[in-house]
Design a protein around this motif. Structure first.
Motif, short mmCIF file in Angstrom:
data_model
loop_
_atom_site.label_atom_id
_atom_site.label_comp_id
_atom_site.label_asym_id
_atom_site.label_seq_id
_atom_site.Cartn_x
_atom_site.Cartn_y
_atom_site.Cartn_z
N ALA A 1 0.86 -1.13 0.02
CA ALA A 1 0.01 0.10 -0.01
C ALA A 1 0.87 1.33 0.07
O ALA A 1 0.59 2.26 -0.66
CB ALA A 1 -1.01 0.05 1.25
N TRP A 2 2.02 1.14 0.84
CA TRP A 2 2.82 2.32 0.75
C TRP A 2 3.50 2.62 -0.61
O TRP A 2 3.56 3.67 -1.07
CB TRP A 2 4.02 2.16 1.79
N LEU A 3 4.11 1.55 -1.22
CA LEU A 3 4.68 1.63 -2.50
C LEU A 3 3.63 2.25 -3.54
O LEU A 3 3.96 3.11 -4.60
CB LEU A 3 5.17 0.16 -2.97
N ASP A 4 2.36 1.57 -3.34
CA ASP A 4 1.53 2.16 -4.12
C ASP A 4 1.17 3.71 -4.46
O ASP A 4 0.78 3.91 -5.43
CB ASP A 4 0.18 1.52 -3.96
N ILE B 1 9.61 -0.16 5.36
CA ILE B 1 9.20 1.10 4.66
C ILE B 1 10.44 2.14 4.62
O ILE B 1 10.62 2.75 3.48
CB ILE B 1 8.11 1.42 5.24
N ALA B 2 10.79 2.16 5.93
CA ALA B 2 12.08 3.53 6.04
C ALA B 2 13.16 2.98 5.00
O ALA B 2 13.66 4.02 4.29
CB ALA B 2 12.40 3.75 7.30
N ASP B 3 13.60 1.91 5.03
CA ASP B 3 14.53 1.53 3.98
C ASP B 3 14.15 1.72 2.52
O ASP B 3 15.06 2.20 1.70
CB ASP B 3 14.90 -0.06 4.16
N LEU B 4 12.95 1.31 2.34
CA LEU B 4 12.49 1.38 0.96
C LEU B 4 12.28 2.89 0.34
O LEU B 4 12.80 3.49 -0.64
CB LEU B 4 11.16 0.77 0.48
N ASP B 5 12.15 3.61 1.58
CA ASP B 5 11.94 5.11 1.17
C ASP B 5 13.21 5.96 0.99
O ASP B 5 13.21 6.68 0.08
CB ASP B 5 11.22 5.82 2.53
N SER B 6 14.25 5.44 1.82
CA SER B 6 15.58 5.96 1.46
C SER B 6 16.15 5.72 0.29
O SER B 6 16.57 6.45 -0.47
CB SER B 6 16.42 5.47 2.60
N ALA B 7 15.83 4.38 -0.03
CA ALA B 7 16.34 4.08 -1.31
C ALA B 7 15.58 4.53 -2.76
O ALA B 7 16.28 4.93 -3.60
CB ALA B 7 16.31 2.41 -1.67
N LEU B 8 14.12 4.63 -2.45
CA LEU B 8 13.46 5.48 -3.49
C LEU B 8 13.98 6.88 -3.48
O LEU B 8 13.64 7.59 -4.48
CB LEU B 8 11.91 5.07 -3.07
N GLY B 9 14.20 7.40 -2.34
CA GLY B 9 14.76 8.86 -2.46
C GLY B 9 16.13 9.05 -3.55
O GLY B 9 16.14 10.08 -3.99
N VAL B 10 16.87 8.16 -3.41
CA VAL B 10 17.85 8.07 -4.24
C VAL B 10 17.52 8.03 -5.77
O VAL B 10 17.91 8.74 -6.72
CB VAL B 10 18.89 6.81 -4.19
N VAL B 11 16.39 7.44 -5.99
CA VAL B 11 15.69 7.23 -7.49
C VAL B 11 15.08 8.67 -7.83
O VAL B 11 15.46 8.97 -9.03
CB VAL B 11 14.70 6.03 -7.43
#
Length: 439
Positions: free
Chosen positions: A313-316, A423-433
């Motif tokens: 849901a967060w990724l969506d 989610i925090a790890d995904l958020d950080s990695a997507l921040g790089v994107v």
């Protein structure tokens, strides 16, 4: 004879995952099933040796086909899936190989959904093809006409995954079971990602269930193993298809496996025939580790499922994500199957597509810290992989496109860590994107 079995049929799933398959250990009263590290076993007499080899006595003979440690795991898995019996082998790939080569020979064919684990597709298209066993694929499992078009007189089995990896495009098992029954073909279901906690395919019309028990059944990622569960209901002798391994006499003047073992015919045929002949034996140590994992299956699955739903849901909702392949999301094309067959769940292995293609996917992948960059799924730890350059790298670009394996696709196996930390790890990695897109 085998030691007396406990009867756990009337108990709940959580109780059976802890106790089913146990036998008393009379020597010392050990509460945990011992690890029997023995390649072979002594016979009491000339008569017993003959009886073990002829099958008149089902006791221990050689650990390539039977081991006391394995028997506990086998009975437990059979109890959880609702089967007549089970066999544990060296890996999930060994389980698939044993079942399908036990049913189909040179010049015969199997039918499978196209969206399955890449290693299984490679097994079918490379090794099975070399042995003369052909494979036909259905790309839209809901299209009954597509099944009818590929099922022929030489089709010996149908193979599907309950929750396909990595696209999470759920399969409606009862619908496919109806097609299989109409043609007198056994339906084999890989239930690795769903596990019997979420769905029990035998209750929905399947005939055989397979697990890469390396994954969720074990959960710890410490040991390889595979499992085959015999549903015990397929009419091998009455099928319009020929299954000589099960219906022909075992030897001169001896009955067939169907005649000798009844509802356990497939289990016995695979155990003393195909699995024994191929030598796909499981180490007793790995069998013990499998048992330890199964004891906490329901507890782990509750967390896997909850975390996966939260992460999906967060990724969506993330602006750097193009799409999320998670059937638990409303609007997903497989959400209706998730609701009707899987209690609204969709497992914890799914994919999402990062905006920006391969470059963005690489930046995201290399920026992960908590989530492990590795192959494997079903571990208590969260894991990520880039299928286009790893599991599907040997597939043609055209086939990857047909399967939806794009350059920006990332497969996730969501573990049991704190959801906010994942989610925090995904958020950080997507921040790089996001920063990459801004230049």
């Amino acid at each position: 004879m085998l030691p007396p079995r406990y009867d756990w049929d009337g108990f709940g799933f959580d109780t059976r995952q802890v106790h089913a398959g146990e036998i008393d250990e009379p020597a010392h009263g050990a509460r945990i099933a011992p690890i029997y590290l023995s390649a072979a076993y002594r016979f009491d007499s000339f008569t017993q040796a003959e009886a073990r080899f002829t099958g008149a006595d089902e006791g221990q003979l050689y650990s390539r086909n039977l081991n006391p440690t394995h028997q506990v795991a086998e009975r437990r898995i059979a109890a959880l899936e609702g089967g007549s019996g089970a066999i544990v082998v060296g890996s999930g790939q060994a389980a698939i190989t044993a079942v399908l080569l036990g049913l189909a020979g040179s010049g015969e064919r199997i039918v499978s959904t196209a969206s399955i684990y890449s290693g299984t597709r490679i097994l079918f298209d490379r090794t099975f093809a070399r042995l003369g066993v052909g494979s036909d694929y259905v790309r839209e499992p809901r299209d009954e006409a597509e099944w009818e078009a590929v099922i022929g007189p030489d089709t010996k089995a149908i193979f599907v995954e309950t929750i396909p990896n990595p696209k999470n495009d759920l399969v409606d098992v009862p619908a496919i079971a109806a097609i299989a029954r109409r043609h007198g073909i056994p339906l084999i279901v890989d239930n690795t990602v769903a596990t019997p906690y979420l769905v029990r395919p035998l209750e929905q019309g399947a005939d055989i269930v397979i697990h890469s028990s390396t994954k969720f059944l074990s959960g710890h990622g410490a040991a390889l193993s595979g499992a085959i569960v015999d549903g015990g209901r397929f009419d091998w002798a009455g099928s319009p298809r020929s299954f000589p391994g099960l219906t022909a006499p075992i030897g001169s003047g001896k009955p067939s496996f169907v005649e000798a073992y009844g509802p356990r015919a497939l289990e016995a045929y695979l155990r003393f025939g195909i699995v024994n002949d191929l030598g796909a034996a499981l180490s007793p140590v790995n069998s013990f580790l499998l048992q330890q994992g199964i004891e906490t299956l329901s507890l782990r699955m509750e967390r896997h499922l909850a975390n996966a739903a939260a992460v999906a849901a967060w990724l969506d909702a993330h602006p750097a994500v193009e799409s999320v392949d998670f059937a638990g999301l409303p609007g997903n094309p497989y959400n209706d199957i998730a609701v009707r067959r899987y209690g609204g769940h969709a497992g914890s292995v799914f994919a999402f597509t990062v905006s920006g293609g391969r470059e963005a996917a690489a930046a995201f992948f290399d920026s992960l810290r908590l989530i492990s960059r590795m192959t494997n799924i079903g571990d208590v730890r969260s894991m990520a992989l880039h299928p286009a350059t790893t599991t599907h790298v040997s597939f043609s670009a055209e086939e990857r496109a047909r399967l939806g394996i794009g350059d920006g696709l990332i497969r996730l196996s969501i573990g049991i860590e704190t959801a906010a930390d994942i989610i925090a790890d995904l958020d950080s990695a997507l921040g790089v994107v996001v920063d990459l897109a801004r230049g």
